[in-house]
Design a protein around this motif. Structure first.
Motif, PDB file in Angstrom:
ATOM      1  N   HIS A  29       0.832  -1.202   0.000  1.00 34.32           N
ATOM      2  CA  HIS A  29       0.000   0.000   0.000  1.00 34.32           C
ATOM      3  C   HIS A  29       0.870   1.258   0.000  1.00 34.32           C
ATOM      4  O   HIS A  29       0.576   2.228  -0.695  1.00 34.32           O
ATOM      5  CB  HIS A  29      -0.915   0.008   1.221  1.00 34.32           C
TER       6      HIS A  29
ATOM      7  N   ASN B 291      -8.272  -3.738  -2.750  1.00 35.53           N
ATOM      8  CA  ASN B 291      -7.487  -2.569  -3.152  1.00 35.53           C
ATOM      9  C   ASN B 291      -6.205  -2.956  -3.876  1.00 35.53           C
ATOM     10  O   ASN B 291      -5.883  -2.411  -4.939  1.00 35.53           O
ATOM     11  CB  ASN B 291      -7.172  -1.710  -1.927  1.00 35.53           C
TER      12      ASN B 291
ATOM     13  N   THR C 189      -8.176  -4.711   2.000  1.00 32.84           N
ATOM     14  CA  THR C 189      -6.806  -4.613   1.498  1.00 32.84           C
ATOM     15  C   THR C 189      -6.604  -5.492   0.267  1.00 32.84           C
ATOM     16  O   THR C 189      -5.901  -5.119  -0.674  1.00 32.84           O
ATOM     17  CB  THR C 189      -5.775  -4.955   2.600  1.00 32.84           C
TER      18      THR C 189
ATOM     19  N   GLN D 286      -4.417   7.227   1.076  1.00 25.69           N
ATOM     20  CA  GLN D 286      -4.745   5.828   0.825  1.00 25.69           C
ATOM     21  C   GLN D 286      -6.240   5.584   0.655  1.00 25.69           C
ATOM     22  O   GLN D 286      -6.676   4.980  -0.322  1.00 25.69           O
ATOM     23  CB  GLN D 286      -4.241   4.972   1.992  1.00 25.69           C
TER      24      GLN D 286
ATOM     25  N   ALA E 245      -2.478  -0.352   6.739  1.00 29.67           N
ATOM     26  CA  ALA E 245      -2.764  -0.262   5.300  1.00 29.67           C
ATOM     27  C   ALA E 245      -3.698   0.881   4.918  1.00 29.67           C
ATOM     28  O   ALA E 245      -3.475   1.549   3.910  1.00 29.67           O
ATOM     29  CB  ALA E 245      -3.332  -1.606   4.803  1.00 29.67           C
TER      30      ALA E 245
END
Length: 387
Positions: free
Chosen positions: A71, A359, A356, A82, A207
């Motif tokens: 990330h 993504n 996560t 993010q 993250a």
């Protein structure tokens, strides 16, 4: 140093600066804390001996650090925080779902870190509520200044923490251990896997905001350099502190009741004063990441539905409200913190792993890093309102 003016906005190339080594310091410094030590004590509370606890720590954190570092590597390329990138996967308005979970995560991390930092002042007869509020105010000031101030604070605290916690480590490793502590005998595999999961989650929970602290790096910064500086900083510090915490839980009575005081109880003046100061400083510096992340996530959540924007005034208001809420949580709800912290991490695991994975797969496999910055801010753009 000026207060940062950008919030969730795209950082244009002409405003980029820095070196990826800054990622090592921010993630090393932010994990050199009493909270990380207390997290290390979670495995022994499940009945694991030191050998199995250390194995759970190393496996969990080494695995969780991979997600965190991947990330972080997105930041220099995209130039945005993010969580706002989640709009590409969930839609500009649909991203509210993971954003709300992220806000809960940031608030939990912030409250817990401040709690452990404030505990450090209890031997000085400072009332716990006063310690919590003082730590919160200092965190608030650093967080308001933003990106550059947080990076600088973490770098300086990294140097201080390394020296002081080397001494703590020496003490921990020279204490007698109960018989069988270092043998891999029979183990409850359910407890072991739970511990691995909690330790993996400890770094996976970074993250949702890790790219916030790499987004100002030049666009030419390589994925590998950002990845490895982030990974080594976060994993090295967290494994170190968690193992020390597991050892101290075993060798010091009542370690879970007040980790900071338990550590300092075996020290003599003037080192004990330096130790207390270090634990407070590292806790305050680490908590700035969560407070800053709460502001970013809150603005990202409400901006598609309201006129809320990340101005300096908005930043001060949101961060102050967050600090007050976290202080109330610490003052009125802090009982059996290690157990509560482990339970919190377990619940977060169920939400963070799916987010996560979505993504990272979208970024590295599906779109291969190709995103439209204009459409990420536009509900009528190619990513739509809901996806």
């Amino acid at each position: 140093m000026e207060i940062e003016t950008r919030s969730i906005d795209y950082v244009p190339p002409e405003e980029r600066y820095g070196h990826p080594k800054s990622q090592f310091f921010i993630w090393f410094g932010s994990n050199m804390t009493v909270l990380a030590m207390a997290t290390g004590a979670f495995a022994p509370t499940l009945g694991l001996n030191l050998a199995w606890s250390i194995l759970a720590i190393v496996l969990g954190l080494s695995f969780g650090g991979l997600f965190m570092a991947f990330h972080s590597a997105q930041g220099p390329h995209l130039g945005i925080p993010q969580m706002i990138q989640s709009r590409a996967q969930f839609g500009v308005k649909g991203a509210v779902i993971p954003l709300i979970l992220a806000i809960v995560l940031f608030l939990g991390f912030y409250a817990t870190t401040i709690f452990y930092g404030a505990q450090t002042l209890s031997p000085l007869n400072v009332p716990m509520p006063v310690s919590i509020i003082l730590a919160g105010i200092i965190t608030l000031i650093i967080s308001i200044y933003g990106y550059a101030a947080i990076h600088r604070a973490e770098e300086y605290s990294s140097y201080l923490a390394t020296v002081i916690f080397l001494i703590v480590t020496f003490f921990a490793l020279t204490q007698p251990l109960p018989a069988g502590s270092l043998s891999f005998g029979p183990v409850n595999m359910g407890s072991f896997m739970l511990a691995v999961s909690v330790y993996a989650t400890y770094l996976i929970t970074a993250a949702p905001y890790v790219a916030d602290y790499s987004r100002y790096l030049p666009e030419t910064t390589s994925i590998s350099s950002t990845f490895w500086y982030t990974y080594l900083g976060g994993v090295t510090a967290s494994i170190w502190m968690c193992i020390v915490g597991a050892v101290l839980f075993i060798v010091i009575p009542d370690f879970s009741a007040n980790s900071a005081v338990a550590i300092a109880s075996v020290w003599k003046l003037p080192l004990v004063i330096i130790l207390y100061a270090t634990m407070v400083i590292t806790a305050v510096c680490s908590s700035t990441l969560s407070l800053y992340g709460t502001f970013m996530a809150t603005v990202t959540t409400f901006s598609p539905f309201t006129k809320l924007r990340g101005t300096k005034k908005t930043k001060i208001i949101i961060m102050t409200i967050t600090m007050i809420i976290a202080s109330c949580i610490d003052i009125f709800g802090a009982q059996n913190m290690i157990i509560q912290w482990g339970n919190f991490m377990g619940v977060i695991l169920y939400f963070m792993i799916p987010w996560t994975c979505i993504n990272l797969v979208d970024y590295y496999v599906v779109r291969k890093g190709q995103y439209s910055m204009k459409d990420i801010f536009d509900p009528k753009g190619i990513y739509g309102s809901y996806n």
